[in-house]
Design a protein around this motif. Structure first.
Motif, PDB file in Angstrom:
ATOM      1  N   LEU A   1      -6.046  -0.395  -6.528  1.00  0.00           N
ATOM      2  CA  LEU A   1      -6.833   0.655  -5.887  1.00  0.00           C
ATOM      3  C   LEU A   1      -7.842   0.077  -4.900  1.00  0.00           C
TER       4      LEU A   1
ATOM      5  N   TYR B   1      -6.166  -1.159  -1.758  1.00  0.00           N
ATOM      6  CA  TYR B   1      -5.750  -0.039  -0.910  1.00  0.00           C
ATOM      7  C   TYR B   1      -6.950   0.542  -0.156  1.00  0.00           C
ATOM      8  N   LEU B   2      -8.048   0.749  -0.850  1.00  0.00           N
ATOM      9  CA  LEU B   2      -9.240   1.325  -0.217  1.00  0.00           C
ATOM     10  C   LEU B   2      -9.799   0.402   0.868  1.00  0.00           C
TER      11      LEU B   2
ATOM     12  N   ASN C   1       0.829  -1.207   0.000  1.00  0.00           N
ATOM     13  CA  ASN C   1       0.000   0.000   0.000  1.00  0.00           C
ATOM     14  C   ASN C   1       0.865   1.260   0.000  1.00  0.00           C
TER      15      ASN C   1
ATOM     16  N   VAL D   1      -1.536   3.074 -10.118  1.00  0.00           N
ATOM     17  CA  VAL D   1      -2.807   3.072 -10.844  1.00  0.00           C
ATOM     18  C   VAL D   1      -2.685   3.867 -12.145  1.00  0.00           C
TER      19      VAL D   1
ATOM     20  N   ALA E   1      -4.898  -2.057 -12.308  1.00  0.00           N
ATOM     21  CA  ALA E   1      -5.119  -0.748 -11.684  1.00  0.00           C
ATOM     22  C   ALA E   1      -6.274  -0.831 -10.691  1.00  0.00           C
TER      23      ALA E   1
ATOM     24  N   ILE F   1       0.294   4.281  -4.418  1.00  0.00           N
ATOM     25  CA  ILE F   1      -0.912   3.764  -5.063  1.00  0.00           C
ATOM     26  C   ILE F   1      -1.294   4.591  -6.282  1.00  0.00           C
ATOM     27  N   LYS F   2      -1.301   5.916  -6.128  1.00  0.00           N
ATOM     28  CA  LYS F   2      -1.673   6.785  -7.254  1.00  0.00           C
ATOM     29  C   LYS F   2      -0.761   6.542  -8.444  1.00  0.00           C
TER      30      LYS F   2
END
Length: 349
Positions: free
Chosen positions: A135, A138-139, A80, A87, A131, A83-84
Motif C-alpha cells: 500500500l 502504491y501511494l 501497482n 492488501v 500489506a 492493490i486493494k
C-alpha cells in the motif's frame, strides 16, 4: 523485455523477468526455498536460545539475512496493480493465522494465552507488513525512488528511539524493513543474474559466508548483542542511545552483503521440487507456528533433554527443516489458495 514471474510473497502469478532465451529465471524460487527452510529452523532454534549457545549462533546467523532478503525479492516484483486485492489478501491471511495461532496456543500451555488484535510478535507480522509495504509503495508511486529510499532509512533509524511503537500495528517492523522493499523495487532481476554469473562474486561470497559464520559462532558473545537490531521490533537499548543508529545501519549493510552469496551461488536453473516449492513459501508462514507452538508447549521438557547433546541438536533442527519441507507440499496450500482466490479479493492470474 517481456516479464513473467511468481510474486515471492503472495504467490500470485505476476509479470517478472525472463532471460534473453525467454526461459523462466528460477533463481528467485530457489532462493526462497532455501530461505523458508531457514525461517522454520530459526524459529525452532529460538525456543532454546536461552539454554544453548549453539542455538544462539544458528538463530543469529539466519536472522542476519532471511527476512530482509525475502522482503527485497518481494519488492523486486512489486506491481501497482490490484492493490486493494493484495492488501486485503494479506490482512485476511494475517488475521486468519492470528486466530488459529491463538486456538492452538491453548494446547499444552499452562499460561492463559491472549490474542491482540492490533499487535503480534509471531509470524503474522509478516502478512501485515507486506500489506503495508504494498500500500505504501502504491501511494508513493509518483515519488522518486531514491528519495523514498532515503526517507525510509531515516524512519528506520528514528524508529529505534520510540519505545512505544514496538509490535503495535507492526509499526517497528514496517519502519525497519521497508527500506529493503523499496530497494527491491529499484533492483531489476537482470542485475542479480549478472551477479549469479560473475566468478568474482562467487569468490567474494565464500569470504562473506566465512566471516558471518565466524562472527556468529566464534565471536558469539560480542555479535549476539546485535540480535535485537536484526529482528526489527525492539527500540535501541539504553546503553546504545547514541550508537543505536550506527548499529542499525551496520546491520542493514551486513544484511545486504549477506544477499551476495545467495545471488552468486544458488543455481538459476530449474531444480526438481526446489523450484516448485519456492513458489509456495506463504503457506509455510501460515502453518509453521500452528505446528510448532503445540509441539513445544506439550514436549518442551523432553525436547530440552533431547537437545542436550550435539546429535540431539542436529536431529532437532533437521526435523524442523523436514517440517518446513512437508508444509511446502500441495495439501498445505489449501488455506492460502482459498483466501487468495475468494471472489471478493481475487487477484488476476
Amino acid at each position: 523485455m517481456t516479464e513473467k514471474m511468481t510474486n515471492p510473497a503472495s504467490q500470485q502469478v505476476i509479470p517478472a523477468a525472463k532471460n534473453t532465451n525467454k526461459e523462466r529465471i528460477y533463481l528467485f524460487d530457489n532462493i526462497k526455498f532455501i530461505l523458508i527452510i531457514l525461517v522454520v529452523v530459526g524459529h525452532f532454534a529460538n525456543v532454546f536460545c536461552d539454554r544453548y549457545p549453539s542455538f544462539k549462533s544458528v538463530y543469529l546467523f539466519i536472522y542476519i539475512f532471511h527476512m530482509p532478503l525475502f522482503i527485497l525479492i518481494s519488492g523486486m516484483f512489486h506491481r501497482n496493480v490490484n492493490i486493494k486485492e493484495k492488501v486485503l489478501m494479506f490482512c485476511f491471511l494475517g488475521y486468519s493465522e492470528k486466530l488459529l495461532r491463538f486456538l492452538v496456543s491453548i494446547i499444552g500451555n499452562k499460561k492463559k494465552p491472549n490474542m491482540d488484535v492490533f499487535e503480534d510478535n509471531g509470524l503474522p507480522w509478516f502478512m501485515f507488513c507486506m500489506a503495508a509495504f504494498i500500500l505504501l509503495t502504491y501511494l508513493a508511486r509518483d515519488i522518486n525512488k531514491m528519495y523514498l529510499l532515503c526517507f525510509s532509512i531515516v524512519l528506520m533509524v528514528a524508529a529505534g528511539y520510540d519505545k512505544e511503537i514496538g509490535d503495535f500495528l507492526y509499526l517497528s517492523r514496517i519502519f525497519v524493513f521497508y527500506p529493503y522493499y523499496i530497494l527491491g523495487t529499484m533492483t531489476r532481476p537482470e542485475m542479480i543474474m549478472k551477479i549469479n554469473r560473475n566468478k568474482i562474486f562467487k569468490f567474494a561470497s565464500i569470504i562473506i559466508f566465512g566471516m558471518a559464520l565466524a562472527a556468529c559462532f566464534h565471536f558469539l558473545d560480542m555479535s549476539y548483542n546485535l540480535r535485537q537490531f536484526y529482528t526489527g521490533c525492539h527500540p535501541y537499548p539504553k546503553n546504545h542511545f547514541l550508537t543505536g543508529p550506527l548499529l542499525r545501519i551496520f546491520c542493514y549493510i551486513t544484511s545486504f552483503v549477506m544477499f551476495i552469496p545467495f545471488f552468486a551461488f544458488v543455481p538459476a536453473k530449474k531444480i526438481p521440487l526446489v523450484s516448485e516449492f519456492g513458489k509456495r513459501t506463504l503457506q509455510v508462514y501460515f502453518w509453521s507456528d500452528l505446528v510448532r507452538l503445540p509441539v513445544i508447549n506439550l514436549y518442551r521438557s523432553q525436547l530440552l533433554l533431547f537437545t542436550a547433546t550435539f546429535g540431539g541438536k542436529a536431529v532437532y533442527l533437521g526435523l524442523s527443516a523436514v517440517l518446513a519441507f512437508i508444509l511446502l507440499t500441495k495439501p498445505f496450500g489449501f488455506m492460502v489458495n482459498w483466501i487468495r482466490n475468494m471472489d471478493n479479493i481475487r487477484i488476476n492470474k
